[in-house]
Design a protein around this motif. Structure first.
Motif, PDB file in Angstrom:
ATOM      1  N   SER B  42       0.814  -1.222   0.000  1.00 37.33           N
ATOM      2  CA  SER B  42       0.000   0.000   0.000  1.00 37.33           C
ATOM      3  C   SER B  42       0.844   1.268   0.000  1.00 37.33           C
ATOM      4  N   ARG B  43       2.150   1.117   0.254  1.00 36.55           N
ATOM      5  CA  ARG B  43       3.139   2.215   0.295  1.00 36.55           C
ATOM      6  C   ARG B  43       3.100   3.003   1.595  1.00 36.55           C
ATOM      7  N   GLN B  44       2.154   2.749   2.459  1.00 40.00           N
ATOM      8  CA  GLN B  44       2.106   3.490   3.716  1.00 40.00           C
ATOM      9  C   GLN B  44       3.318   3.152   4.570  1.00 40.00           C
ATOM     10  N   MET B  45       3.994   4.150   5.098  1.00 37.99           N
ATOM     11  CA  MET B  45       5.149   3.932   5.970  1.00 37.99           C
ATOM     12  C   MET B  45       4.657   3.774   7.408  1.00 37.99           C
ATOM     13  N   ILE B  46       5.002   2.660   8.011  1.00 41.41           N
ATOM     14  CA  ILE B  46       4.509   2.335   9.354  1.00 41.41           C
ATOM     15  C   ILE B  46       5.702   2.140  10.280  1.00 41.41           C
ATOM     16  N   LEU B  47       5.714   2.865  11.391  1.00 36.65           N
ATOM     17  CA  LEU B  47       6.797   2.705  12.361  1.00 36.65           C
ATOM     18  C   LEU B  47       6.685   1.332  13.023  1.00 36.65           C
ATOM     19  N   VAL B  48       7.795   0.604  13.022  1.00 41.75           N
ATOM     20  CA  VAL B  48       7.842  -0.697  13.690  1.00 41.75           C
ATOM     21  C   VAL B  48       8.430  -0.555  15.085  1.00 41.75           C
ATOM     22  N   ILE B  49       9.573   0.136  15.155  1.00 42.99           N
ATOM     23  CA  ILE B  49      10.272   0.229  16.431  1.00 42.99           C
ATOM     24  C   ILE B  49      11.235   1.405  16.404  1.00 42.99           C
ATOM     25  N   ARG B  50      11.477   1.985  17.569  1.00 43.71           N
ATOM     26  CA  ARG B  50      12.363   3.141  17.705  1.00 43.71           C
ATOM     27  C   ARG B  50      13.366   2.881  18.820  1.00 43.71           C
ATOM     28  N   GLN B  51      14.597   3.363  18.615  1.00 45.38           N
ATOM     29  CA  GLN B  51      15.650   3.236  19.630  1.00 45.38           C
ATOM     30  C   GLN B  51      16.335   4.578  19.797  1.00 45.38           C
ATOM     31  N   GLU B  52      16.431   5.068  21.024  1.00 47.11           N
ATOM     32  CA  GLU B  52      17.227   6.257  21.288  1.00 47.11           C
ATOM     33  C   GLU B  52      18.641   5.815  21.596  1.00 47.11           C
ATOM     34  N   ALA B  53      19.623   6.470  21.022  1.00 46.13           N
ATOM     35  CA  ALA B  53      21.008   6.017  21.139  1.00 46.13           C
ATOM     36  C   ALA B  53      21.531   6.044  22.566  1.00 46.13           C
ATOM     37  N   TYR B  54      20.968   6.903  23.423  1.00 42.30           N
ATOM     38  CA  TYR B  54      21.477   6.997  24.797  1.00 42.30           C
ATOM     39  C   TYR B  54      20.996   5.833  25.666  1.00 42.30           C
ATOM     40  N   LYS B  55      20.022   5.101  25.157  1.00 44.18           N
ATOM     41  CA  LYS B  55      19.490   3.972  25.919  1.00 44.18           C
ATOM     42  C   LYS B  55      20.282   2.709  25.598  1.00 44.18           C
ATOM     43  N   GLN B  56      20.795   2.066  26.615  1.00 41.07           N
ATOM     44  CA  GLN B  56      21.547   0.831  26.400  1.00 41.07           C
ATOM     45  C   GLN B  56      20.623  -0.355  26.175  1.00 41.07           C
ATOM     46  N   GLN B  57      19.434  -0.281  26.769  1.00 42.87           N
ATOM     47  CA  GLN B  57      18.499  -1.391  26.642  1.00 42.87           C
ATOM     48  C   GLN B  57      17.913  -1.440  25.243  1.00 42.87           C
ATOM     49  N   ASN B  58      17.882  -2.640  24.657  1.00 44.33           N
ATOM     50  CA  ASN B  58      17.311  -2.807  23.330  1.00 44.33           C
ATOM     51  C   ASN B  58      15.800  -2.658  23.359  1.00 44.33           C
ATOM     52  N   ALA B  59      15.269  -1.944  22.359  1.00 45.99           N
ATOM     53  CA  ALA B  59      13.826  -1.739  22.282  1.00 45.99           C
ATOM     54  C   ALA B  59      13.118  -3.020  21.835  1.00 45.99           C
TER      55      ALA B  59
END
Lengths: 114, 115
Positions: B42-59
């Protein structure tokens, strides 16, 4: 909320014609973006805006212009369309800062320049 | 300038199995965001997951998780218990923490899910 809306969905232009791609968001986001996506490729940033009256160039700005007179609207203007501008154009918006930064995308405008 | 590289143009996985999509990036910044987006036909862009670089814990988000290796500049996406609806193009993306204009996408990985 409609989110990010774009018009038109599809357009055919002749070489040398001009047009404006419309983008509106109803989330009160400060940041707005225009990307283009060529076939089989990722998105490339054309222009972005961090608030009404403030715009700046992205990676591929040549052949395009933008304006941001309101928080909601961020139109993209194509002057003198060229075949190289055949692409799918996505508008996006975001809060722009903080730990919850997420870009919300519109459905895209497919442009064909012949 | 920032670059994002997805070295796998195409991947396939059997339904219910696990698959990992690779992404590496290059930046001189210390603070930034990394994202995985899904783009179905459908071409719609959908966010799957986000990670902030300062966070050590994996999202993690349900069946989706990342392996973020800041020193190696690597950001892979793991999809567990793959479903037919996961079939799509997946894009890895970088955004500067302070400069919205530094927003870069990889060229994508097409994921096929086999029943």
């Amino acid at each position: 909320n409609a989110g990010v809306t774009q018009t038109p969905k599809f357009r055919i232009l002749k070489i040398g014609q001009s047009m404006t791609l419309q983008c509106t968001q109803d989330m009160n986001h400060n940041y707005m973006y225009w990307y283009r996506q060529d076939p089989g490729m990722g998105l490339k940033l054309i222009y972005y805006s961090v608030g009404a009256g403030i715009t700046d160039k992205g990676e591929v700005p040549n052949g395009y212009n933008v304006s941001r007179s309101t928080t909601e609207d961020f139109p993209l203007r194509l002057e003198l369309a060229a075949p190289s501008q055949t692409s799918v154009y996505f508008c996006a918006s975001s809060t722009g800062q903080g730990g919850q930064e997420t870009q919300y995308f519109g459905p895209g405008t497919r442009l064909l320049v012949l | 300038a920032q670059t994002v590289t997805q070295s796998q143009p195409e991947m396939s996985v059997q339904e219910a199995e696990t698959v990992t999509l690779s992404c590496t990036y290059d930046t001189s910044e210390s603070d930034y965001y990394l994202f995985w987006y899904k783009q179905p036909p459908s071409r719609q862009m959908i966010l799957v997951i986000r990670q902030e670089a300062y966070k050590q814990q994996n999202a993690t988000e349900n069946r989706f998780s990342v392996n973020f290796q800041k020193a190696a500049k690597s950001f892979s996406l793991k999809i567990s218990d793959s479903q037919l609806g996961d079939a799509a193009m997946y894009f890895c993306a970088y955004r500067s923490w302070t400069n919205a204009g530094k927003s870069t996408f990889g060229d994508g990985t097409t994921l096929t899910v086999k029943p």
